[in-house]
Design a protein around this motif. Structure first.
Motif, PDB file in Angstrom:
ATOM      1  N   LYS A  83       0.830  -1.194   0.000  1.00 39.07           N
ATOM      2  CA  LYS A  83       0.000   0.000   0.000  1.00 39.07           C
ATOM      3  C   LYS A  83       0.867   1.247   0.000  1.00 39.07           C
ATOM      4  CE  LYS A  83      -3.833   2.291   2.382  1.00 39.07           C
ATOM      5  NZ  LYS A  83      -4.832   2.211   3.477  1.00 39.07           N
ATOM      6  N   VAL A  84       0.461   2.263  -0.774  1.00 40.48           N
ATOM      7  CA  VAL A  84       1.163   3.542  -0.794  1.00 40.48           C
ATOM      8  C   VAL A  84       0.155   4.665  -0.579  1.00 40.48           C
ATOM      9  CG1 VAL A  84       3.025   2.725  -2.294  1.00 40.48           C
ATOM     10  CG2 VAL A  84       0.997   3.767  -3.312  1.00 40.48           C
ATOM     11  N   ASP A 130      -3.021   4.261  10.455  1.00 35.23           N
ATOM     12  CA  ASP A 130      -2.432   3.042   9.888  1.00 35.23           C
ATOM     13  C   ASP A 130      -1.634   2.317  10.968  1.00 35.23           C
ATOM     14  OD1 ASP A 130      -1.598   1.116   8.003  1.00 35.23           O
ATOM     15  OD2 ASP A 130       0.204   2.284   7.529  1.00 35.23           O
ATOM     16  N   THR A 131      -2.342   1.809  11.966  1.00 32.28           N
ATOM     17  CA  THR A 131      -1.673   1.192  13.122  1.00 32.28           C
ATOM     18  C   THR A 131      -0.970  -0.116  12.774  1.00 32.28           C
ATOM     19  OG1 THR A 131      -3.776   0.147  13.739  1.00 32.28           O
ATOM     20  CG2 THR A 131      -3.251   2.272  14.765  1.00 32.28           C
ATOM     21  N   GLU A 132      -1.364  -0.728  11.670  1.00 34.14           N
ATOM     22  CA  GLU A 132      -0.727  -1.981  11.259  1.00 34.14           C
ATOM     23  C   GLU A 132       0.482  -1.758  10.350  1.00 34.14           C
ATOM     24  OE1 GLU A 132      -3.711  -4.389   9.469  1.00 34.14           O
ATOM     25  OE2 GLU A 132      -4.835  -4.683  11.324  1.00 34.14           O
ATOM     26  N   GLY A 133       0.758  -0.509  10.011  1.00 37.95           N
ATOM     27  CA  GLY A 133       1.919  -0.207   9.171  1.00 37.95           C
ATOM     28  C   GLY A 133       1.799  -0.728   7.758  1.00 37.95           C
ATOM     29  N   ALA A 167       7.119   4.291   6.943  1.00 36.98           N
ATOM     30  CA  ALA A 167       7.032   4.307   5.475  1.00 36.98           C
ATOM     31  C   ALA A 167       8.202   5.065   4.862  1.00 36.98           C
ATOM     32  CB  ALA A 167       5.714   4.956   5.035  1.00 36.98           C
ATOM     33  N   LEU A 168       8.536   4.678   3.641  1.00 37.68           N
ATOM     34  CA  LEU A 168       9.510   5.436   2.857  1.00 37.68           C
ATOM     35  C   LEU A 168       8.901   6.765   2.433  1.00 37.68           C
ATOM     36  CD1 LEU A 168      10.749   2.620   0.426  1.00 37.68           C
ATOM     37  CD2 LEU A 168      12.063   3.580   2.335  1.00 37.68           C
ATOM     38  N   LEU A 169       9.715   7.798   2.394  1.00 37.07           N
ATOM     39  CA  LEU A 169       9.295   9.072   1.809  1.00 37.07           C
ATOM     40  C   LEU A 169       9.907   9.166   0.418  1.00 37.07           C
ATOM     41  CD1 LEU A 169       7.961  11.813   1.801  1.00 37.07           C
ATOM     42  CD2 LEU A 169       9.917  12.721   3.078  1.00 37.07           C
ATOM     43  N   MET A 170       9.038   9.167  -0.604  1.00 35.47           N
ATOM     44  CA  MET A 170       9.472   9.205  -1.998  1.00 35.47           C
ATOM     45  C   MET A 170       9.014  10.522  -2.614  1.00 35.47           C
ATOM     46  SD  MET A 170       8.479   5.265  -3.059  1.00 35.47           S
ATOM     47  CE  MET A 170       9.404   5.322  -4.608  1.00 35.47           C
ATOM     48  N   VAL A 171       9.953  11.233  -3.239  1.00 36.30           N
ATOM     49  CA  VAL A 171       9.650  12.575  -3.744  1.00 36.30           C
ATOM     50  C   VAL A 171      10.052  12.708  -5.208  1.00 36.30           C
ATOM     51  CG1 VAL A 171      10.052  15.047  -3.447  1.00 36.30           C
ATOM     52  CG2 VAL A 171       9.911  13.568  -1.435  1.00 36.30           C
TER      53      VAL A 171
END
Length: 216
Positions: A83-84, A130-133, A167-171
């Motif tokens: 998921k993103v 998003d407690t389950e990550g 989560a990764l931060l993608m820019v």
């Protein structure tokens, strides 16, 4: 007979007009592709690109436009079904979301239209919920070409840190790199995508992905 002189001038957001000195520098014989000048040039380009994006991490060069490095970045950090969260402030944010969906990701979009930047409080609420990550990456565009909206990437990183989300931060920096200040390492960005034809002002055809150890 025509009296027109000069060359066509394409006045659109990109590709940018290539400066004369860059065009002149391109007029030279092709080098040996197996070593020597070409290998040395590529090594120096990597160093220079990392300086522009302000990173000590890794850089990869692709023979591709911006859409190509969208795909490359996603394909290398996501698995089908991941998921993103996409924070869209224009057509290119939505386009990157569509690319992720086509690669098999589950995509949640917060669409801020054509005039607004990211609502950080709303993004924070989604991440806290998003407690389950399940969200593996948060995707945003620094400056969206279609709207000129600029997002506050350090503030987005701060929100992610405050929530404790991993989560990764993608820019996407395709429109802004070498035009607007961008600090990949200082701002805590994990993946950056960019391309050659806008702020760097060379011909289209090269895309860049910068990534840190977490993304690698």
């Amino acid at each position: 007979m025509t009296l027109s002189h000069g060359r066509p001038y394409l006045a659109i957001p990109g590709p940018s007009v290539v400066p004369d000195r860059v065009l002149q520098a391109m007029h030279q014989p092709a080098p040996n592709i197996y070593g020597g000048a070409l290998a040395d040039t590529v090594r120096s380009i990597i160093v220079d690109l990392k300086t522009v994006v302000r990173t000590q991490h890794q850089a990869a060069i692709y023979i591709a436009n911006g859409h190509g490095v969208w795909e490359a970045a996603l394909a290398n950090v996501l698995s089908r079904g991941d998921k993103v969260l996409v924070l869209a402030t224009g057509l290119f944010g939505l386009g990157w979301a569509n690319m992720a969906e086509r690669l098999g990701a589950e995509v949640e979009i917060l669409d801020y239209g054509k005039r607004s930047d990211i609502d950080l409080a709303q993004a924070e609420a989604v991440l806290r919920a998003d407690t389950e990550g399940r969200i593996k990456a948060v995707m945003a565009v620094h400056v969206d070409t279609s709207t000129s909206v600029r997002n506050d990437i350090p503030a987005l990183r701060a929100v992610m840190d405050q929530t404790g989300h991993d989560a990764l931060l993608m820019v996407d920096c395709i429109a802004s790199l070498a035009v607007e200040r961008f600090e990949m390492d200082a701002w805590g960005v994990d993946v950056v995508v960019a391309a050659s034809q806008k702020g760097i002002m060379v011909p289209p055809g090269l895309g860049f992905v910068f990534f840190n150890d977490k993304a690698g």
